[in-house]
Write an enzyme that holds these catalytic residues in place. Structure first.
Site, PDB file in Angstrom:
ATOM      1  N   ASP A 164       0.863  -1.185   0.000  1.00 15.36           N
ATOM      2  CA  ASP A 164       0.000   0.000   0.000  1.00 15.36           C
ATOM      3  C   ASP A 164       0.898   1.233   0.000  1.00 15.36           C
ATOM      4  OD1 ASP A 164      -1.794   2.050   0.497  1.00 15.36           O
ATOM      5  OD2 ASP A 164      -2.213   1.450   2.571  1.00 15.36           O
ATOM      6  N   SER A 197       2.792   9.545   1.868  1.00 12.99           N
ATOM      7  CA  SER A 197       3.863   9.749   2.841  1.00 12.99           C
ATOM      8  C   SER A 197       4.456   8.446   3.375  1.00 12.99           C
ATOM      9  CB  SER A 197       3.355  10.594   4.021  1.00 12.99           C
ATOM     10  OG  SER A 197       2.217   9.998   4.622  1.00 12.99           O
ATOM     11  N   ILE A 200       4.767   3.868   3.078  1.00  7.58           N
ATOM     12  CA  ILE A 200       4.574   2.605   2.373  1.00  7.58           C
ATOM     13  C   ILE A 200       4.282   1.539   3.423  1.00  7.58           C
ATOM     14  CG2 ILE A 200       5.603   0.862   0.863  1.00  7.58           C
ATOM     15  CD1 ILE A 200       7.473   3.026  -0.182  1.00  7.58           C
ATOM     16  N   LYS A 201       3.181   0.826   3.255  1.00  2.16           N
ATOM     17  CA  LYS A 201       2.819  -0.265   4.162  1.00  2.16           C
ATOM     18  C   LYS A 201       2.767  -1.567   3.367  1.00  2.16           C
ATOM     19  CE  LYS A 201      -0.833   2.116   5.503  1.00  2.16           C
ATOM     20  NZ  LYS A 201      -2.105   2.461   6.176  1.00  2.16           N
ATOM     21  N   ASP A 230      -7.053   3.329  -3.109  1.00  2.00           N
ATOM     22  CA  ASP A 230      -7.155   3.151  -1.663  1.00  2.00           C
ATOM     23  C   ASP A 230      -8.608   3.220  -1.208  1.00  2.00           C
ATOM     24  OD1 ASP A 230      -7.192   5.853  -2.418  1.00  2.00           O
ATOM     25  OD2 ASP A 230      -6.181   6.543  -0.602  1.00  2.00           O
ATOM     26  N   ASP A 282     -10.897   7.857   5.919  1.00  2.00           N
ATOM     27  CA  ASP A 282      -9.467   7.560   5.820  1.00  2.00           C
ATOM     28  C   ASP A 282      -8.694   8.842   6.096  1.00  2.00           C
ATOM     29  OD1 ASP A 282      -6.868   6.833   5.168  1.00  2.00           O
ATOM     30  OD2 ASP A 282      -7.465   5.632   3.443  1.00  2.00           O
ATOM     31  N   THR A 334      -2.733  11.699   4.193  1.00  2.00           N
ATOM     32  CA  THR A 334      -2.303  13.001   3.680  1.00  2.00           C
ATOM     33  C   THR A 334      -3.513  13.817   3.261  1.00  2.00           C
ATOM     34  OG1 THR A 334      -0.241  11.997   2.913  1.00  2.00           O
ATOM     35  CG2 THR A 334      -0.839  14.141   1.986  1.00  2.00           C
ATOM     36  N   THR A 387       1.368  30.523  17.131  1.00  2.00           N
ATOM     37  CA  THR A 387       0.814  30.395  15.779  1.00  2.00           C
ATOM     38  C   THR A 387       0.842  28.953  15.293  1.00  2.00           C
ATOM     39  OG1 THR A 387       1.466  32.650  15.209  1.00  2.00           O
ATOM     40  CG2 THR A 387       1.056  31.143  13.382  1.00  2.00           C
TER      41      THR A 387
END
Length: 266
Positions: free
Chosen positions: A6, A10, A12-13, A103, A128, A131, A183
């Site tokens: 997957d 950001s 990788i699984k 996904d 989900d 990102t 901020t």
């Protein structure tokens, strides 16, 4: 061994397919200069891999790098999946089904597989938190009703830094509080509560339309931050996409075996 991969924006699984389910899961952050070095380190102990089934939303460059790495190290080609118009009891809402993020499609496949019997009488809201934050709804009869997409917790501060004078991207530790006194903390808290408000409002409106017959599922790297603040009761499934990958890989394995047997018989 069949390896399920997957690739997000950001991270990788991965997991191996074991009895139709993902097992021995792992994950790494994607390198800024590419993924080859990351994969060489993460997958150096893997042996006897004969198939790699991939869900990639990371773009064509990372797909090309994966192809090159697999050819160099294991002499195999990855199998990149795309969303379909229908399959696994699901009817895709998109008029161009292949444009639905893989996904999101695999999330639909996974929840359709998971909930059976009495649970099939309810629609399912899938959130989900990666990102980007996506929200999709699957009706009880398997019809995908569509979804929504907003920037994720990390993307919102980047957008403000790029488009707002006087606000810079910070390297400080992420801090969340109801009312912030710096901020950077104000931006992070605003992103978090904005995401929570979005999810709560949309899920509420969908529940009203469904007359309350709705189940809730959440996944993605930022789910642990968002989940405690949500109004509804969500089932947290961190490996949702890998579950969908496992379902599809198991199905295609059967087709491949039958094809091999047919060829051998000729």
């Amino acid at each position: 061994m069949i390896l399920l991969v997957d690739i997000g924006n950001s991270r990788i699984k991965w997991a191996r397919l074991d009895g139709g389910k993902p097992a021995d899961m792992g994950a790494v952050t994607r390198g800024k200069t590419g993924i080859k070095r990351v994969l060489s380190k993460a997958w150096k102990e893997f042996g006897d891999v004969n198939r790699v089934v991939v869900a990639n939303v990371g773009g064509p460059k990372v797909a090309e790098q994966l192809e090159q790495w697999l050819q160099t190290h294991w002499q195999i080609a990855p199998e990149f999946l795309t969303a379909r118009s229908n399959g696994y009891g699901i009817r895709n809402a998109y008029s161009k089904p292949e444009t639905l993020g893989i996904d999101r499609w695999l999330g639909l496949v996974a929840v359709r597989q998971r909930y059976r019997g009495g649970d099939r009488k309810k629609a399912i809201c899938i959130v989900d938190c990666g990102t980007a934050i996506t929200l999709d709804v699957l009706a009880a009869d398997g019809k995908h009703l569509g979804g929504l997409i907003i920037p994720g917790l990390a993307m919102m501060p980047k957008f403000l830094a790029d488009h707002t004078a006087g606000i810079n991207e910070t390297t400080e530790a992420v801090e969340y509080s109801l009312l912030a006194s710096t901020t950077s903390a104000a931006i992070n808290a605003g992103a978090l509560y904005g995401a929570v408000a979005f999810i709560d409002r949309v899920s509420h409106d969908v529940a009203v339309e469904m007359k309350g017959e709705l189940k809730f599922v959440i996944t993605g790297g930022d789910a642990p931050r968002i989940l405690p603040l949500l109004r509804d009761k969500y089932e947290h499934l961190p490996d949702l996409v890998l579950r969908g990958l496992a379902r599809v890989a198991k199905d295609t394995s059967k087709v491949r075996r039958e094809t091999d047997l047919d060829c051998a018989a000729q």
